[in-house]
Design a protein around this motif. Structure first.
Motif, mmCIF file in Angstrom:
data_model
loop_
_atom_site.group_PDB
_atom_site.id
_atom_site.type_symbol
_atom_site.label_atom_id
_atom_site.label_comp_id
_atom_site.label_asym_id
_atom_site.label_seq_id
_atom_site.Cartn_x
_atom_site.Cartn_y
_atom_site.Cartn_z
ATOM 1 N N ARG A 1 1.815 -4.740 -4.157
ATOM 2 C CA ARG A 1 2.415 -5.431 -3.020
ATOM 3 C C ARG A 1 3.218 -4.469 -2.144
ATOM 4 N NH1 ARG A 1 5.470 -10.511 -5.458
ATOM 5 N NH2 ARG A 1 5.783 -9.067 -7.194
ATOM 6 N N GLY A 2 3.889 -3.519 -2.771
ATOM 7 C CA GLY A 2 4.637 -2.538 -1.986
ATOM 8 C C GLY A 2 3.727 -1.646 -1.167
ATOM 9 N N VAL A 3 2.634 -1.203 -1.774
ATOM 10 C CA VAL A 3 1.675 -0.361 -1.046
ATOM 11 C C VAL A 3 1.068 -1.129 0.118
ATOM 12 C CG1 VAL A 3 -0.557 0.795 -1.233
ATOM 13 C CG2 VAL A 3 1.160 1.134 -3.006
ATOM 14 N N ALA A 4 0.711 -2.393 -0.121
ATOM 15 C CA ALA A 4 0.113 -3.203 0.940
ATOM 16 C C ALA A 4 1.087 -3.413 2.092
ATOM 17 C CB ALA A 4 -0.349 -4.544 0.377
ATOM 18 N N SER A 5 2.347 -3.656 1.797
ATOM 19 C CA SER A 5 3.344 -3.841 2.861
ATOM 20 C C SER A 5 3.512 -2.569 3.679
ATOM 21 C CB SER A 5 4.682 -4.260 2.260
ATOM 22 O OG SER A 5 4.582 -5.511 1.598
ATOM 23 N N ALA A 6 3.500 -1.425 3.007
ATOM 24 C CA ALA A 6 3.610 -0.152 3.720
ATOM 25 C C ALA A 6 2.388 0.087 4.600
ATOM 26 C CB ALA A 6 3.778 0.993 2.721
ATOM 27 N N ARG A 7 1.228 -0.325 4.117
ATOM 28 C CA ARG A 7 0.013 -0.169 4.906
ATOM 29 C C ARG A 7 0.083 -1.019 6.176
ATOM 30 N NH1 ARG A 7 -6.223 -1.724 3.017
ATOM 31 N NH2 ARG A 7 -7.228 -1.069 4.959
ATOM 32 N N VAL A 8 0.656 -2.206 6.088
ATOM 33 C CA VAL A 8 0.812 -3.060 7.270
ATOM 34 C C VAL A 8 1.722 -2.379 8.288
ATOM 35 C CG1 VAL A 8 1.813 -5.211 8.119
ATOM 36 C CG2 VAL A 8 0.338 -5.243 6.114
ATOM 37 N N ALA A 9 2.843 -1.841 7.824
ATOM 38 C CA ALA A 9 3.778 -1.187 8.746
ATOM 39 C C ALA A 9 3.112 -0.001 9.443
ATOM 40 C CB ALA A 9 5.018 -0.727 7.978
ATOM 41 N N ARG A 10 2.366 0.771 8.682
ATOM 42 C CA ARG A 10 1.665 1.913 9.285
ATOM 43 C C ARG A 10 0.617 1.449 10.288
ATOM 44 N NH1 ARG A 10 -2.220 5.388 5.583
ATOM 45 N NH2 ARG A 10 -3.468 3.514 5.979
ATOM 46 N N ALA A 11 -0.141 0.420 9.925
ATOM 47 C CA ALA A 11 -1.190 -0.084 10.814
ATOM 48 C C ALA A 11 -0.602 -0.643 12.103
ATOM 49 C CB ALA A 11 -2.021 -1.143 10.097
ATOM 50 N N GLU A 12 0.538 -1.342 12.010
ATOM 51 C CA GLU A 12 1.186 -1.860 13.218
ATOM 52 C C GLU A 12 1.598 -0.718 14.150
ATOM 53 O OE1 GLU A 12 3.157 -6.010 11.473
ATOM 54 O OE2 GLU A 12 4.323 -4.150 11.497
ATOM 55 N N ALA A 13 2.132 0.338 13.567
ATOM 56 C CA ALA A 13 2.532 1.490 14.386
ATOM 57 C C ALA A 13 1.316 2.154 15.019
ATOM 58 C CB ALA A 13 3.293 2.498 13.531
ATOM 59 N N GLU A 14 0.210 2.234 14.283
ATOM 60 C CA GLU A 14 -0.993 2.866 14.811
ATOM 61 C C GLU A 14 -1.620 2.037 15.924
ATOM 62 O OE1 GLU A 14 -3.431 3.522 11.410
ATOM 63 O OE2 GLU A 14 -2.382 5.368 10.822
#
Length: 413
Positions: free
Chosen positions: A300-313
């Motif tokens: 769940r932590g990895v997935a949340s970090a992936r969302v934050a990165r994707a939003e920035a991208e």
């Protein structure tokens, strides 16, 4: 597949070498899109993503498990054999399958969008490279023509010097101009070789493969100003790299949902048959893990970090698209203005000046320095005109890339 690509490459090389089928810009694009190794790698990634989606869509991802046991039972003098057979199937009851399908479906879309984006970029690179080769061919022809004229001028001045009609100063000036013209041929030849090498690389051709190009640089036709904001809006909806970024965000959000659902148990449902002391026993079974210690915190932590990165991208990609389109429009308009500056009477006037100056020199009204200066100005004007047309072609290719289109951009006129 590899054999077909090699055969196609050989056919193209032979055709080009024989001059049977000159290479047009659009045919060069088609060849590059078919044979480019980077595209082949991205296509393989897209196939792998589709395979992962097919795996996620399986109704039951886990295989059934079966177990068996047998052994003797002793009770005094009585001995019997106990038998036990069990079968179980793990099932996902809390939306794990649907969330996994969402993740892999979005990842498939990402890989396909990246492939499409690279196709757009490659098409733009090929068109720009093709224009550079055309320009290089015209520039080397101009340089050789200028060299011929310069050598003739040297011979003429040397004859006049022998007749006592001119000075050593003018002879030296003519010889220097001849050397400059010879160097210009060498520089143009080197640039032509570099441009051809770049185009061969994009086409996937072998080094040294002869290429016969057909086509011309674009004409600088005055056109109505481009609608920059309209083009930006079109690019924001059509750019496949932006589509890939948005689908990456969708995949990340689906991964968050999947990570949450994977913290829930996936029960195993089954049945068991046993025979004990001659009695048959049939039982239904239900097995599941208790999410006490491991509740998929890491996932769940990895997935949340992936969302934050994707939003920035996604935000960065949208800014990049806007900036690239505006910059490409500005470059195209500037290139068109520069090319138009040579249209009409500009080049004709420069050529007429050379003719008039030559007559004036022959009549003794001007010296060789003035004649060489006028000739050099005319040569520079022709060379800069070719370079301006090449820049216009590259600007059109860049705007097509910024718009996310494999097709050439024709909005410049």
């Amino acid at each position: 597949m590899n054999a077909k690509i090699i055969a196609a490459a050989a056919a193209v090389c032979l055709a080009s070498a024989a001059g049977a089928e000159p290479l047009t810009s659009e045919r060069a694009v088609a060849i590059a899109l078919e044979r480019n190794p980077e595209l082949a790698g991205l296509a393989a990634e897209a196939r792998a993503a589709r395979a992962r989606l097919a795996d996620a869509e399986l109704p039951l991802r886990a295989n059934p498990e079966i177990s068996a046991a047998a052994g003797p039972r002793s009770r005094g003098d009585r001995r019997t054999t106990d038998v036990e057979v069990a079968v179980s199937q793990r099932v996902e009851l809390f939306g794990q399958r649907g969330a996994r399908i969402d993740v892999t479906s979005a990842e498939r879309d990402v890989s396909e969008a990246r492939l499409a984006a690279r196709r757009v970029g490659l098409a733009s690179e090929v068109r720009a490279s093709f224009a550079r080769v055309l320009a290089a061919e015209r520039l080397i022809a101009l340089a050789r023509e200028d060299l011929t004229v310069a050598r003739d001028a040297v011979h003429a001045v040397e004859r006049r010097f022998e007749l006592g009609a001119t000075t050593q100063l003018e002879v030296n000036a003519a010889r220097v101009e001849g050397a400059r013209a010879a160097r210009a041929v060498a520089v143009a030849s080197r640039r032509q070789a570099s441009a051809l090498s770049e185009l061969r690389t994009l086409l996937g051709s072998e080094p040294g493969t002869p290429l016969e190009l057909a086509g011309a640089l674009p004409r600088a036709i005055r056109a109505a100003p481009l609608d920059t904001e309209g083009l930006v809006n079109r690019a924001l909806s059509a750019r496949t790299d932006l589509v890939a970024a948005r689908r990456e965000l969708a995949a990340a959000e689906s991964e968050v949902r999947l990570a949450r659902r994977e913290s829930l148990p996936a029960p195993a449902i089954g049945g068991r048959y046993s025979r004990e002391e001659g009695a048959d026993i049939v039982l239904g079974t239900l097995t599941f893990e208790l999410p006490v210690f491991n509740r998929n915190q890491g996932g769940r932590g990895v997935a949340s970090a992936r969302v934050a990165r994707a939003e920035a991208e996604v935000a960065a990609a949208e800014r990049r698209v806007r900036e690239e389109v505006r910059l490409a429009v500005s470059r195209l308009e500037t290139a068109a203005e520069a090319a138009q500056a040579f249209e009409g009477e500009a080049l004709a006037g420069a050529a007429a000046n050379v003719t008039l100056a030559t007559k004036a020199y022959d009549a003794g009204k001007i010296g060789v320095a003035e004649l060489l200066l006028i000739r050099r100005g005319a040569v520079e004007a022709r060379r800069e005109h070719v370079e301006a047309l090449a820049e216009l072609a590259e600007a059109e290719a860049e705007l097509a890339r910024a718009m996310g289109s494999e097709a050439p951009f024709g909005g410049a006129g």
